[in-house]
Design a protein around this motif. Structure first.
Motif, PDB file in Angstrom:
ATOM      1  N   GLU A 105       0.810  -1.211   0.000  1.00  0.00           N
ATOM      2  CA  GLU A 105       0.000   0.000   0.000  1.00  0.00           C
ATOM      3  C   GLU A 105       0.845   1.263   0.000  1.00  0.00           C
ATOM      4  N   LYS A 133      -3.463  -0.395  -9.440  1.00  0.00           N
ATOM      5  CA  LYS A 133      -4.182   0.630  -8.708  1.00  0.00           C
ATOM      6  C   LYS A 133      -4.713   1.663  -9.697  1.00  0.00           C
ATOM      7  N   HIS A 166      -9.933  -5.619  -7.140  1.00  0.00           N
ATOM      8  CA  HIS A 166     -10.128  -5.559  -5.694  1.00  0.00           C
ATOM      9  C   HIS A 166      -8.937  -6.214  -4.995  1.00  0.00           C
ATOM     10  N   LEU A 181     -14.547   2.757  -2.971  1.00  0.00           N
ATOM     11  CA  LEU A 181     -13.680   3.856  -2.540  1.00  0.00           C
ATOM     12  C   LEU A 181     -14.454   5.165  -2.446  1.00  0.00           C
ATOM     13  N   ASN A 228     -16.681   5.303   0.619  1.00  0.00           N
ATOM     14  CA  ASN A 228     -15.923   5.531   1.842  1.00  0.00           C
ATOM     15  C   ASN A 228     -15.650   7.023   2.034  1.00  0.00           C
ATOM     16  N   TYR A 232      -8.109  -1.821  -1.069  1.00  0.00           N
ATOM     17  CA  TYR A 232      -8.574  -0.990   0.051  1.00  0.00           C
ATOM     18  C   TYR A 232      -8.236  -1.675   1.378  1.00  0.00           C
ATOM     19  N   LEU A 241     -10.155  -0.946   4.759  1.00  0.00           N
ATOM     20  CA  LEU A 241     -11.599  -1.115   4.924  1.00  0.00           C
ATOM     21  C   LEU A 241     -11.941  -2.558   5.249  1.00  0.00           C
ATOM     22  N   VAL A 285      -5.755   7.438   0.091  1.00  0.00           N
ATOM     23  CA  VAL A 285      -7.173   7.078   0.093  1.00  0.00           C
ATOM     24  C   VAL A 285      -7.879   7.802  -1.042  1.00  0.00           C
ATOM     25  N   TYR A 324     -10.553   8.057  -4.559  1.00  0.00           N
ATOM     26  CA  TYR A 324     -10.649   7.430  -5.870  1.00  0.00           C
ATOM     27  C   TYR A 324     -10.346   8.452  -6.973  1.00  0.00           C
ATOM     28  N   ARG A 347      -7.844  11.229  -5.234  1.00  0.00           N
ATOM     29  CA  ARG A 347      -6.911  10.438  -4.419  1.00  0.00           C
ATOM     30  C   ARG A 347      -5.987  11.373  -3.649  1.00  0.00           C
TER      31      ARG A 347
END
Lengths: 442, 491
Positions: free
Chosen positions: A6, A16, A22, A133, A136, A408, A411, B430, B432, B436
């Protein structure tokens, strides 16, 4: 090869960018130089598994394209061919990979080697990476608004209305106006399924007896303990549970953070014979039927931590791969298996070799679900309910997941579904009571 | 019905030694296995067992002993037999994986530990000496110590522990109220609080009705006939029977930081300190008031005194978390009948699969913290000790899944506010697409309530781990047996 997940500065950054994956993993099996496959005479294989949005065709096309940049290991002295891409770099090590490499030849190669899934579960049906995403961010935004504004003397309904108006004004959240309906259990089909099972019950019972007396009682059982697994092996697997093992490029120190997600890869052999194969296939069929009817709200057999799971019967029906992506730790996940779904696990895996001794395919576990475990040993279902042996079995059949990616990692699947619920409720007109419920979610 | 052989079980597992106000845990290093075994054998007769003792017959001193992996090695237990111990014990508390699981990073990094780091200051043998007061305890220790040198034993560190008035710890909260009741131990309690002996004592059935992973003798060494046959492994002798694992963590408590934080976050609008509100916030984080009274029964005010109230459940009284927040330390460490989304009956069964037998002794300035008294003289903290037959399912599960993992119930960013907060939260990408961006991992405490949940943001870490180790806490028989083994080199 273990790769940081990440930090955003590694090979998978391309995925990404793609924003449709996913999870993905590469696992090497049948490698006799690894402690997990000592003594095997099978040729080593590279297994790729991913959870993506859209069609298989499109996903494979992406993997076959020229766009994925190759990995450049700064510590490696070997120079990398600048024209090479990631797919070629990885699959160039595989037998039969085309020498004339272009999107079409790669695509044909992948199609040729695609293995069909036997059963599949998704904890967030009908949602794309993008939606997950975005939702969230929406939830965070609502939370911020709640904390920044003064909501005194307002009813929950008024608060909801005001929040809605405010969010919809924001250009970042125009997508939220589009209605989203949470997937729901299809009770009609579920009742129908139960009726079918009741009709089939005599056959199921006879079948169980055949399995129990004709096979299970004669089988060899798994009787070892977790301490029997070589420490080297356990430690190796534990190392692969630490998902962010990247090194700081300046200090060379390994990254030390607490992770919230994990992976599990498992490979087992089928027990020989048609009866075991039919039982296994029947369980897979049952899973394929019941999952889209019953397990659409974020839990699989009551386990609330699974993002994706899949079973794959392959190698001429001789072996089974199980892959899953979940929240929390190994102990937590395997514990949930026993606590919540021991019967399902037992009914599937007691057909593989070798498994802890199972009685009646572990299905007596269902009978004790409400009061949970039987209080006495008389009706002990065994299998996954045989805690210590089941945990040891899980460890001893587990494989290191060489490369793993999560889109993610912060999450939980509960977070994902809660976010969707918030999004769905935000767009609706709510009664005071439902508005109160809405605020409980945030 | 279960019956535990209490006379063979070391006492501290089932007895708190409440009347013994002072303790010394001495970390011993053995340089001569033969002599060390002779010395241990000589104290076996003094080891306190787990039998129930009448109040007026309580002894003034007590003695127990535990062995870390290195301790068993230095006594001469063969590698083959050591391999039969459970994975966390074999690997030890300090591995890169376990550091991430237990949250031993930043200031709590084992690199900085005062004891227990396998490379710098490993724990081997731990002698647990108790006395009704400091003098009694230390006199007894003196007597024992006289023979250390002659037997090649060196005390590398003494962990001296005390107990404060009303059993409060330094933050100011009464501790150790809720303990599981072990069936067959002669102790009784409500059904929902009872667990099978195998949860805490090896060699008996656990809550899954199976035998826990218990060490056994794979390679014959010493007088194996002393050991009982293994229930788990037919044909082998059980080294673990009537023993268990003991986990010790030295937790330094930042009392000043704790109360400063509570006062700062509960200031009145005019900026003045609101003492009552600061106590309430701290109590919400703990789940009990300083007196020990549970918030789920007394949501508004501390009834005062010293409460032993442990007779409460959550499902009927506080399902929404409005009285005792879901994220509170107490509720996380034992969710009782309100485990995630499960029914009350099932919740109790599940909660009881993750229990600890907790013991705690304090160190440093005997301060009992409060909003007006929170500047201790020097380092203060707690020697957190707990027992469990399955380190992974009990201690490590509680520390990771229920403390460090912030997503229990429907929470998002809520680690355990007392023991789960990370010092330097990670910066993550974080969002999208074009939205981002980088963001620091949130750490907050959510207080459930109407019309919407409130959060206390930017939590601080108040606890620093300064040392720790996993110990085997054998039965008295197994201790005697260990004194008979002859290592391969000697025999």
């Amino acid at each position: 090869m273990k790769i940081t997940l990440e930090k955003g500065d590694h090979v998978l950054v391309d995925f990404k960018k793609a924003d449709e994956v996913h999870y993905l993993r590469w696992v090497i099996i049948d490698d006799k130089t690894s402690q997990f496959f000592e003594g095997t005479d099978k040729p080593p294989k590279l297994v790729y598994s991913s959870n993506f949005d859209g069609s298989v065709e499109n996903h494979l096309k992406k993997l076959s394209s020229n766009d994925l940049d190759a990995i450049h290991d700064p510590n490696s002295l070997e120079s990398v061919d600048e024209t090479m891409n990631l797919t070629d770099q990885i699959y160039g090590c595989c037998e039969g990979y085309p020498t004339d490499r272009n999107p079409t030849s790669r695509l044909n190669y992948f199609k040729k080697h695609t293995v069909k899934v036997s059963a599949f579960y998704k904890g967030s049906p009908r949602r794309t990476v993008k939606q997950i995403l975005q939702e969230n961010e929406l939830r965070k935004h609502i939370r911020d608004l709640l904390e920044k504004r003064d909501w005194n003397n307002m009813s929950s309904r008024e608060m909801h209305d005001k929040l809605k108006a405010e969010v919809f004004k924001d250009s970042r959240f125009t997508w939220a106006k589009e209605k989203f309906r949470m997937p729901r259990i299809n009770w009609f089909k579920f009742v129908l399924l139960i009726i079918v099972i009741i009709i089939l019950l005599p056959i199921i019972i006879i079948w169980q007896m055949i399995v129990q007396f004709g096979y299970e009682n004669k089988d060899k059982y798994f009787t070892t303990y977790r301490s029997d697994i070589p420490t080297k092996k356990t430690e190796f697997l534990e190392e692969y549970e630490d998902l962010t093992v990247g090194e700081d490029p300046e200090t060379g120190k390994k990254d030390m953070v607490i992770n919230y997600q994990n992976q599990f890869s498992q490979l087992v052999d089928m027990k020989p014979g048609k009866v075991r194969l039919i039982t296994f296939k029947a369980m897979m069929l049952f899973a394929r039927v019941i999952i889209p009817i019953k397990y659409v709200e974020g839990t699989l057999l009551n386990i609330p931590t699974i993002h994706f799971a899949r079973w794959v019967l392959f190698d001429d029906n001789k072996r089974v791969l199980f892959f899953s992506n979940f929240d929390g730790s190994w102990q937590q996940y395997l514990g949930d298996f026993i606590d919540q779904s021991g019967w399902g696990l037992s009914a599937i895996f007691s057909n593989t070799t070798i498994f802890p001794r199972t009685n009646w395919l572990g299905i007596t576990g269902i009978l004790s679900m409400n009061n949970f475990m039987p209080k006495s040993k008389t009706f002990f279902p065994g299998g996954a309910y045989d805690e210590e042996h089941f945990l040891a079995w899980s460890r001893s059949t587990e494989l290191p997941t060489d490369i793993w990616y999560s889109a993610y990692p912060d999450l939980s699947i509960k977070n994902v579904n809660n976010n969707s619920r918030i999004r769905s409720l935000l767009a609706q007109n709510l009664s005071e009571k439902r508005a109160e419920k809405f605020f409980e979610l945030i | 019905m279960y019956t535990i052989e209490l006379e063979d079980v070391q006492g501290y597992v089932l007895r708190e030694y409440e009347n013994m106000k002072f303790s010394r845990f001495a970390l011993l290093k053995a340089s001569d296995p033969h002599k060390a075994r002779i010395w241990i054998n000589s104290i076996c007769g003094q080891i306190t067992n787990a039998e129930k003792v009448k109040k007026d017959e309580l002894p003034e001193i007590a003695l127990n002993i535990g062995f870390a992996k290195d301790g068993l090695l230095s006594l001469g237990l063969s590698e083959a037999n050591l391999e039969s111990f459970s994975p966390p014990f074999k690997e030890g508390m300090v591995t890169p994986h376990r550091q991430r699981l237990l949250g031993d990073i930043d200031s709590s990094d084992p690199e900085k530990w005062e004891w227990g780091n396998p490379d710098k200051n490993p724990a081997e043998i731990i002698l647990l000496v108790f006395g009704k007061d400091k003098e009694t305890c230390l006199n007894y220790y003196e007597k024992l110590q006289r023979n250390f040198e002659a037997h090649g034993l060196v005390a590398t560190r003494n962990l001296d522990g005390l107990t404060l008035k009303d059993n409060k710890e330094h933050f100011g909260f009464r501790d150790g109220i809720a303990q599981p009741i072990v069936k067959g131990s002669g102790r009784t309690g409500p059904d929902y609080n009872c667990v099978n002996p195998g949860e805490f004592i090896l060699g008996y059935e656990n809550n899954y009705l199976v035998f826990p992973d218990s060490p056994a003798i794979f390679k014959e060494q010493g007088d194996v006939n002393m050991l009982p046959p293994s229930g788990a492994r037919p044909g082998l002798r059980d080294l673990g029977k009537n023993g268990t694992y003991m986990i010790i963590r030295q937790m330094q408590e930042d009392v000043d930081g704790f109360w400063t934080f509570m006062k700062d976050r509960t200031k009145k609008e005019d900026g003045s300190i609101d003492e009552d509100a600061s106590i309430k916030l701290a109590s919400q984080m703990f789940g009990r008031w300083p007196s020990g009274a549970p918030l789920s029964k007394f949501p508004d005010k501390d009834p005062g005194g010293a409460s032993d109230d442990n007779d409460f459940l959550y499902y009927d009284d506080d399902r929404s978390g409005a009285k005792c927040p879901f994220g509170s330390h107490l509720r996380r460490m034992n969710p009782r009948d309100n485990f995630e989304h499960d029914s009350p009956e099932k919740s109790i069964i599940l909660s009881n699969r993750h229990r600890l037998m907790r013991r705690a002794r304090l160190y440093g300035d005997p301060i009992i913290g409060s909003p007006t008294n929170h500047k201790p003289d020097g380092d203060v903290g707690i020697y957190f000790t707990c027992f469990g037959a399955d380190i992974s399912r009990q201690f490590e599960f509680l520390q990771y899944t229920w403390s460090n993992y912030p997503k229990i119930k429907q929470l998002y960013f809520d680690p355990d506010p007392i023991i789960g907060v990370v010092e330097n939260p990670e910066v993550k990408t974080v969002g999208y697409g074009n939205d981002r961006h980088e963001e620091k991992q949130l750490q907050q405490f959510t207080i459930q309530g109407e019309p919407y949940n409130k959060t206390v943001k930017d939590l601080k870490r108040f606890v620093t781990i300064r040392g720790g180790a996993y110990f085997f806490f054998p039965s008295i028989t197994s201790i005697r047996y260990l004194c008979t083994i002859l290592p391969e080199k000697e025999s």
